[in-house]
Design a protein around this motif. Sequence first.
Motif, short mmCIF file in Angstrom:
data_model
loop_
_atom_site.label_atom_id
_atom_site.label_comp_id
_atom_site.label_asym_id
_atom_site.label_seq_id
_atom_site.Cartn_x
_atom_site.Cartn_y
_atom_site.Cartn_z
N LYS A 195 0.81 -1.21 0.00
CA LYS A 195 0.00 0.00 0.00
C LYS A 195 0.85 1.26 0.00
N ASN A 225 -3.87 5.31 -10.35
CA ASN A 225 -4.98 4.56 -9.77
C ASN A 225 -5.29 5.04 -8.36
N TYR A 226 -4.24 5.25 -7.60
CA TYR A 226 -4.42 5.67 -6.21
C TYR A 226 -5.14 7.01 -6.17
N TRP A 227 -4.70 7.91 -7.02
CA TRP A 227 -5.30 9.24 -7.04
C TRP A 227 -6.78 9.15 -7.40
N ARG A 228 -7.06 8.36 -8.42
CA ARG A 228 -8.44 8.27 -8.88
C ARG A 228 -9.36 7.72 -7.80
N THR A 229 -8.89 6.70 -7.11
CA THR A 229 -9.79 6.09 -6.13
C THR A 229 -9.88 6.91 -4.85
N HIS A 230 -8.82 7.64 -4.51
CA HIS A 230 -8.82 8.33 -3.22
C HIS A 230 -9.23 9.79 -3.28
N LYS A 258 -9.83 11.85 -6.67
CA LYS A 258 -10.59 12.34 -7.81
C LYS A 258 -12.09 12.20 -7.60
N LYS A 259 -12.50 11.06 -7.08
CA LYS A 259 -13.93 10.79 -7.06
C LYS A 259 -14.67 11.49 -5.93
N SER A 260 -13.93 12.02 -4.99
CA SER A 260 -14.61 12.72 -3.91
C SER A 260 -15.09 14.08 -4.41
#
Length: 245
Positions: A71, A108-113, A115-117
């Motif tokens: 992680k 990927n990390y950025w998108r899931t943590h 971007k989507k908020s």
Amino acid sequence: MEGQFGWGTLVDGWRKGPWTAQEDEILIEHINQHGEGRWNSISKLTGLRRSGKSCRLRWVNYLRPDLKRGKITPHEENIILELHAMWGNRWSTIARSLPGRTDNEIKNYWRTHFKKSKKPSKNVERARARFMRQQQEQHELKGEQHQEEEEEQQQQGDMRGIMTQIEEAALAQGMQEMEACMYPLTSMLQWGGCAGGGGVSRSMSDGSSEEEAWGSLWNLDDILDVGEGACRGGFALQDQVLTFY
DNA sequence: AATACGCACAACCGCCGCTTC
DNA sequence: GGAAGCGGCGGTTGTGCGTAT
């Protein structure tokens, strides 16, 4: 032309889909013998029915021996946030500052943590509001002062000097030194780009409040989006991409 | 127990810039 | 000078797994 081929499919003679252990072995062995590069010739030399792009991607994102599995640590997360604030979606550039991490992983990390908020937390909103206030004040100030040219040149010179120090230190002493070096850099960027705001990486890694950290990030946005003069200095830095290996 | 949802990760696609011929 | 090939990059999609409902 498309057909089933074990795991994955065969499209125009190229296998697609998940890689098998055998394919990994073949690719690793080939690269160990011949080194990276010449991706398109790998299929001919090894018999792998994978495109050059696919081979490169598999190696870079998964098979490279220096990859750090596991992680993203909070410290790495902080670095990602800071660098993203500076450089935007330049994932490969960001990845170069995080040894063992790939652009894909960071992306990927950025998108899931983050971007989507869509709705930022209250702390973030407060930080943004403060940033907007500072920005407005800055604009008003700018209307009165026209001394950019000389100062800008001086700042660029200073920052290039700092970058040289950073690169030398990083090459010589690795990541720990990098962290220390990032502090004067980010401070310098803020100092050059906008008024107010404290240190960046220090304030975060010291465990101060989240709001402070976000405030710092917004200040970095300021540098790129608003502070034209300092901005040019900032982009000059980008061209001297940090490579901490 | 079944389903929905979110996260993490792997892989592909299209575009762009550089190099070579 | 320009076309072709290649490598790199960012965006997007698909999938498996764990957790919540």
